[in-house]
Write an enzyme that holds these catalytic residues in place. Structure first.
Site, mmCIF file in Angstrom:
data_model
loop_
_atom_site.group_PDB
_atom_site.id
_atom_site.type_symbol
_atom_site.label_atom_id
_atom_site.label_comp_id
_atom_site.label_asym_id
_atom_site.label_seq_id
_atom_site.Cartn_x
_atom_site.Cartn_y
_atom_site.Cartn_z
ATOM 1 N N LYS A 182 -0.609 -10.521 -2.799
ATOM 2 C CA LYS A 182 0.658 -11.478 -3.150
ATOM 3 C C LYS A 182 0.620 -11.685 -4.712
ATOM 4 N N GLY A 231 4.706 -0.642 8.263
ATOM 5 C CA GLY A 231 4.266 -2.038 8.500
ATOM 6 C C GLY A 231 4.080 -2.913 7.527
ATOM 7 N N ILE A 239 1.877 -3.701 5.275
ATOM 8 C CA ILE A 239 1.462 -3.091 3.937
ATOM 9 C C ILE A 239 2.393 -2.142 3.373
ATOM 10 N N ALA A 266 -0.269 3.980 5.003
ATOM 11 C CA ALA A 266 -0.673 2.419 5.430
ATOM 12 C C ALA A 266 -0.073 2.412 6.983
ATOM 13 N N VAL A 267 -1.082 3.310 7.586
ATOM 14 C CA VAL A 267 -0.536 3.290 9.118
ATOM 15 C C VAL A 267 -1.573 2.402 10.237
ATOM 16 N N ARG A 299 -5.356 -0.344 10.527
ATOM 17 C CA ARG A 299 -6.590 -0.447 10.138
ATOM 18 C C ARG A 299 -7.508 -0.161 11.440
ATOM 19 N N ALA A 305 -5.813 -12.942 8.661
ATOM 20 C CA ALA A 305 -6.996 -13.496 8.007
ATOM 21 C C ALA A 305 -7.012 -14.704 8.895
ATOM 22 N N HIS A 352 16.657 -33.849 3.110
ATOM 23 C CA HIS A 352 17.852 -33.231 2.600
ATOM 24 C C HIS A 352 17.718 -33.125 0.962
HETATM 25 P P1 FAD Z 1 -12.766 -8.408 6.228
HETATM 26 O O1 FAD Z 1 -11.908 -9.512 5.411
HETATM 27 O O2 FAD Z 1 -12.489 -7.074 6.328
HETATM 28 O O3 FAD Z 1 -14.231 -8.911 5.987
HETATM 29 C C1 FAD Z 1 -15.304 -8.330 6.489
HETATM 30 C C2 FAD Z 1 -16.417 -8.238 5.267
HETATM 31 O O4 FAD Z 1 -17.808 -7.815 6.070
HETATM 32 C C3 FAD Z 1 -16.318 -7.526 4.152
HETATM 33 O O5 FAD Z 1 -16.547 -8.157 3.045
HETATM 34 C C4 FAD Z 1 -17.288 -6.329 4.304
HETATM 35 O O6 FAD Z 1 -18.058 -6.016 3.170
HETATM 36 C C5 FAD Z 1 -18.393 -7.017 5.203
HETATM 37 N N1 FAD Z 1 -19.156 -6.024 5.917
HETATM 38 C C6 FAD Z 1 -19.029 -4.992 6.722
HETATM 39 N N2 FAD Z 1 -19.949 -4.576 7.306
HETATM 40 C C7 FAD Z 1 -21.009 -5.289 6.863
HETATM 41 C C8 FAD Z 1 -22.292 -5.007 6.976
HETATM 42 N N3 FAD Z 1 -22.794 -3.830 8.021
HETATM 43 N N4 FAD Z 1 -23.237 -5.723 6.470
HETATM 44 C C9 FAD Z 1 -22.793 -6.747 5.423
HETATM 45 N N5 FAD Z 1 -21.334 -6.927 5.478
HETATM 46 C C10 FAD Z 1 -20.756 -6.029 6.035
HETATM 47 N N6 FAD Z 1 -3.682 -10.751 6.518
HETATM 48 C C11 FAD Z 1 -3.123 -11.781 6.526
HETATM 49 O O7 FAD Z 1 -3.275 -12.999 7.313
HETATM 50 N N7 FAD Z 1 -2.171 -12.161 5.685
HETATM 51 C C12 FAD Z 1 -1.911 -11.302 4.685
HETATM 52 O O8 FAD Z 1 -0.885 -11.630 3.814
HETATM 53 C C13 FAD Z 1 -2.544 -10.069 4.593
HETATM 54 N N8 FAD Z 1 -2.286 -9.131 3.804
HETATM 55 C C14 FAD Z 1 -2.941 -8.074 3.554
HETATM 56 C C15 FAD Z 1 -2.729 -7.122 2.448
HETATM 57 C C16 FAD Z 1 -3.423 -5.707 2.363
HETATM 58 C C17 FAD Z 1 -3.141 -4.959 1.417
HETATM 59 C C18 FAD Z 1 -4.646 -5.567 3.459
HETATM 60 C C19 FAD Z 1 -5.424 -4.475 3.484
HETATM 61 C C20 FAD Z 1 -4.791 -6.517 4.465
HETATM 62 C C21 FAD Z 1 -4.070 -7.938 4.604
HETATM 63 N N9 FAD Z 1 -4.298 -8.802 5.741
HETATM 64 C C22 FAD Z 1 -3.570 -9.926 5.575
HETATM 65 C C23 FAD Z 1 -5.208 -8.714 6.622
HETATM 66 C C24 FAD Z 1 -6.512 -9.513 6.393
HETATM 67 O O9 FAD Z 1 -6.941 -9.243 5.174
HETATM 68 C C25 FAD Z 1 -7.663 -9.046 7.343
HETATM 69 O O10 FAD Z 1 -7.125 -9.307 8.557
HETATM 70 C C26 FAD Z 1 -8.943 -10.002 7.202
HETATM 71 O O11 FAD Z 1 -9.203 -9.522 5.918
HETATM 72 C C27 FAD Z 1 -9.958 -9.724 8.387
HETATM 73 O O12 FAD Z 1 -10.992 -10.726 7.913
HETATM 74 P P2 FAD Z 1 -12.291 -10.232 8.550
HETATM 75 O O13 FAD Z 1 -13.197 -11.485 8.194
HETATM 76 O O14 FAD Z 1 -12.371 -9.903 9.895
HETATM 77 O O15 FAD Z 1 -12.798 -9.047 8.017
HETATM 78 P P1 NAD Z 2 0.658 -1.801 10.529
HETATM 79 O O1 NAD Z 2 0.075 -1.856 12.049
HETATM 80 O O2 NAD Z 2 1.056 -3.232 10.204
HETATM 81 O O3 NAD Z 2 1.493 -0.749 10.540
HETATM 82 C C1 NAD Z 2 1.458 0.524 10.534
HETATM 83 C C2 NAD Z 2 2.732 1.307 10.761
HETATM 84 O O4 NAD Z 2 2.887 2.476 10.606
HETATM 85 C C3 NAD Z 2 3.557 0.989 12.045
HETATM 86 O O5 NAD Z 2 4.714 0.757 11.916
HETATM 87 C C4 NAD Z 2 3.271 2.443 12.696
HETATM 88 O O6 NAD Z 2 4.392 2.624 13.912
HETATM 89 C C5 NAD Z 2 3.410 3.341 11.842
HETATM 90 N N1 NAD Z 2 2.534 4.641 11.793
HETATM 91 C C6 NAD Z 2 1.404 4.867 12.557
HETATM 92 N N2 NAD Z 2 0.935 6.136 12.174
HETATM 93 C C7 NAD Z 2 2.035 6.704 11.700
HETATM 94 C C8 NAD Z 2 2.400 8.012 11.236
HETATM 95 N N3 NAD Z 2 1.563 8.927 11.448
HETATM 96 N N4 NAD Z 2 3.688 8.155 10.582
HETATM 97 C C9 NAD Z 2 4.586 7.199 10.127
HETATM 98 N N5 NAD Z 2 4.413 6.036 10.677
HETATM 99 C C10 NAD Z 2 3.198 5.631 11.378
HETATM 100 O O7 NAD Z 2 -0.715 -1.589 9.563
HETATM 101 P P2 NAD Z 2 -0.768 -1.645 8.033
HETATM 102 O O8 NAD Z 2 0.698 -1.979 7.445
HETATM 103 O O9 NAD Z 2 -1.405 -0.601 7.623
HETATM 104 O O10 NAD Z 2 -1.618 -3.120 7.956
HETATM 105 C C11 NAD Z 2 -2.971 -2.948 8.423
HETATM 106 C C12 NAD Z 2 -3.318 -4.426 8.983
HETATM 107 O O11 NAD Z 2 -3.165 -5.320 7.868
HETATM 108 C C13 NAD Z 2 -2.306 -4.880 10.060
HETATM 109 O O12 NAD Z 2 -2.860 -5.274 11.266
HETATM 110 C C14 NAD Z 2 -1.678 -5.945 9.436
HETATM 111 O O13 NAD Z 2 -1.609 -7.175 10.273
HETATM 112 C C15 NAD Z 2 -2.527 -6.471 8.150
HETATM 113 N N6 NAD Z 2 -1.612 -7.010 7.352
HETATM 114 C C16 NAD Z 2 -1.154 -8.033 7.287
HETATM 115 C C17 NAD Z 2 -0.342 -8.669 6.318
HETATM 116 C C18 NAD Z 2 0.465 -9.837 6.418
HETATM 117 O O14 NAD Z 2 -0.081 -10.565 7.363
HETATM 118 N N7 NAD Z 2 1.323 -9.984 5.666
HETATM 119 C C19 NAD Z 2 -0.246 -7.842 5.257
HETATM 120 C C20 NAD Z 2 -0.756 -6.678 5.115
HETATM 121 C C21 NAD Z 2 -1.375 -6.189 6.196
#
Ligand code: FAD
Ligand code: NAD
Length: 465
Positions: free
Chosen positions: A57, A187, A189, A269-270, A272, A320, A444
């Site tokens: 962001k 998606g 990302i 970005a396919v 997680r 999150a 408004h």
């Molecule tokens: P995580 O945030 O992955 O945290 C897990 C933690 O556990 C990490 O710190 C890791 O180091 C630790 N850990 C793992 N294994 C161990 C172990 N064995 N011992 C000790 N520590 C360990 N979601 C949204 O809602 N809004 C968004 O705008 C958004 N944007 C995103 C943008 C990107 C680029 C990405 C990659 C993701 C985004 N997400 C977004 C998804 C969001 O980040 C995740 O859904 C969220 O972080 C998941 O939270 P969590 O606590 O389950 O796991």
């Molecule tokens: P995603 O699941 O949102 O999107 C992945 C996309 O890749 C899908 O549209 C899927 O059809 C496509 N895809 C999968 N395999 C493919 C292939 N081989 N070739 C072409 N397309 C393919 O996953 P992401 O964008 O990687 O994000 C990961 C997770 O992080 C998601 O669960 C998402 O909710 C979370 N995230 C959330 C936000 C947000 O809330 N704004 C932002 C970033 C990430």
């Protein structure tokens, strides 16, 4: 006697919120996290704060300012000649935002008297946790909450090298705007980071395997968003089956559906996958499904009594806020309280500009469930505030049950949709009808009036359209 009432493994938005709620409820709590930042320091907040929600962001905001100054400021009478972008400063700002917020979690842990343990946790029998790393030790607890999150999915034909083929973390750290940028996956990302680099000048091509754009979203909203992103310069190719990816001479060549794309960098970005590496979850009797997600019951308890799992590692929407609410619920259940969360009202947001946000059911889901519904839809072009802001793209759609008038879904494409959707979430949480929203006074001029109008539209009585 165990060392702690609760040990939380993972300090992402699921784990750190669970730890804080446990501590608030009077439980002696420890949280183990293994994240080490680029400065070699332990950094709380997980994926979300370190390499996810927050840094993405920060870059979206910086790149939007740049785009606005180049393309839109002149319409306000603001002349911005020779606007330049210093990527190093932009990245330093992002790093500062991340640092402030991750340190903020450390402060919250201190305030709540949570023992913060830096290191990698491994589960052992009798609810023992073996920690290796900075604060190596073996500890035990009455209850354990696993919140170890997720990591990017890698596809075998495009292995991450984070020089040419980038995962989301690499995509946040690009230090020079690539002339040509490819993205596999349209998606959240792909669209967000594709937008960032496109606004900064990259020629961005996104390859999406599915035939539909944003298949989970409302069709009308997805169509509008796709059209707008195309106008902004993003090329989105649907039905793209990637068959090979090669790196040579500082270029990446992607073959897909009988076509070729050559780019300077490629983001993959396919999706997680759950992160349970070295946790030894299965060894102590915790069950994982075939994709590696930890299996839990309604109370988020695993197959081992007293061990719970929350957040990305159990699947469902990988968001999150979903993980955080599960953290609150599990902490309260451990404390003996009644607690539940409503998965039906988890909001989804894609932070493009304008933003795409929704909650509840789409028309296509209702049709296939044979539920009769009514729709009210209002375009931002008819909103006074949107006009004044100079940001008239998009619309709000309110979908209500044809018989009961209960709101079943709200879908928004528009500026600040991420904030507007919360009104719909609250309404749905309280089982409001479209009439309830229609009878609610909205200030408004606000963008929220569009939601009000769409609710009026369910009964065919919009005022401004
Ligand atoms: P995580 O945030 O992955 O945290 C897990 C933690 O556990 C990490 O710190 C890791 O180091 C630790 N850990 C793992 N294994 C161990 C172990 N064995 N011992 C000790 N520590 C360990 N979601 C949204 O809602 N809004 C968004 O705008 C958004 N944007 C995103 C943008 C990107 C680029 C990405 C990659 C993701 C985004 N997400 C977004 C998804 C969001 O980040 C995740 O859904 C969220 O972080 C998941 O939270 P969590 O606590 O389950 O796991
Ligand atoms: P995603 O699941 O949102 O999107 C992945 C996309 O890749 C899908 O549209 C899927 O059809 C496509 N895809 C999968 N395999 C493919 C292939 N081989 N070739 C072409 N397309 C393919 O996953 P992401 O964008 O990687 O994000 C990961 C997770 O992080 C998601 O669960 C998402 O909710 C979370 N995230 C959330 C936000 C947000 O809330 N704004 C932002 C970033 C990430």
């Amino acid at each position: 006697m165990a060392d702690y009432n609760v040990i939380v493994i993972g300090a992402g938005p699921a784990g750190y919120v669970a730890a804080i709620r446990c501590a608030q409820l009077g439980m002696k709590t420890a949280c183990v996290d293994k994240w080490i930042n680029s400065e070699g320091q332990a950094s709380l907040g997980g994926t979300c704060l370190n390499v996810g929600c927050i840094p993405s962001k920060a870059l979206l905001d910086s790149s939007h300012h740049y785009y606005f100054m180049q393309k839109q400021a002149a319409t306000h009478g603001i002349q911005c000649d020779n606007v330049t972008m210093d990527i190093t400063t932009m990245q330093a700002r992002k790093a500062e935002v991340v640092k402030t917020l991750t340190q903020g979690i450390a402060g919250l842990f201190k305030k709540n008297k949570i023992t913060s343990i830096a290191g990698t946790a491994k589960l052992a029998d009798n609810k023992q946790v073996i920690v290796t790393g900075i604060d190596g030790q073996t500890i035990s607890a009455d209850n354990i909450i696993i919140a170890t999150g997720s990591t990017p999915v890698q596809i075998p034909i495009a292995k991450f090298d984070n020089e040419f083929i980038l995962d989301s973390t690499g995509a946040l750290d690009i230090d020079k705007v690539p002339e040509r940028l490819g993205v596999i996956g349209a998606g959240a990302i792909g669209l967000e980071l594709g937008s960032v680099w496109s606004r900064l000048g990259s020629q961005v091509t996104i390859l999406e395997a599915l035939p539909e754009f944003l298949a989970m979203a409302d069709r009308k909203i997805a169509t509008l968003a796709q059209r707008e992103l195309k106008k902004q310069g993003l090329t989105i190719n649907l039905n793209a089956q990637v068959t090979s990816v090669t790196v040579a001479n500082d270029e990446v060549t992607i073959s897909y559906s009988d076509q070729q794309l050559v780019v300077d960098k490629l983001i993959v970005a396919v999706g997680r996958k759950p992160h349970t590496d070295n946790l030894a979850a299965a060894e102590i009797g915790i069950q994982l499904d075939e994709r590696g997600f930890i299996q839990v019951d309604e109370q988020r308890q695993t197959a081992v009594a007293g061990i719970y799992a929350i957040g990305d590692v159990i699947g469902g929407p990988m968001l999150a806020h979903k993980g955080s609410e599960e953290g609150v619920m599990v902490a309260e259940l451990i404390a003996g309280q009644k607690s539940e969360m409503s998965y039906a009202t988890v909001p989804f947001v894609v932070y493009t500009h304008p933003e795409i946000a929704w909650v509840g059911k789409t028309e296509q889901q209702l049709k296939s469930a044979e539920i009769e519904y009514k729709v009210g839809q209002f375009p931002f072009a008819a909103s006074g505030r949107a006009r004044a802001n100079g940001d008239i793209n998009g619309m709000v759609r309110v979908i209500a049950d044809a018989k009961t008038d209960n709101i079943l879904g709200v879908h928004i494409f528009g500026t600040n949709a991420s904030e507007l959707i919360t009104e719909a979430v609250v309404a749905m949480e309280l089982e409001a009808s479209a009439e309830d929203l229609a009878r609610t006074i909205h200030a408004h001029p606000t963008l929220a009036e569009a939601l009000h109008e769409a609710a009026l539209g369910v009964d065919g009585r919009m005022i401004h359209a």
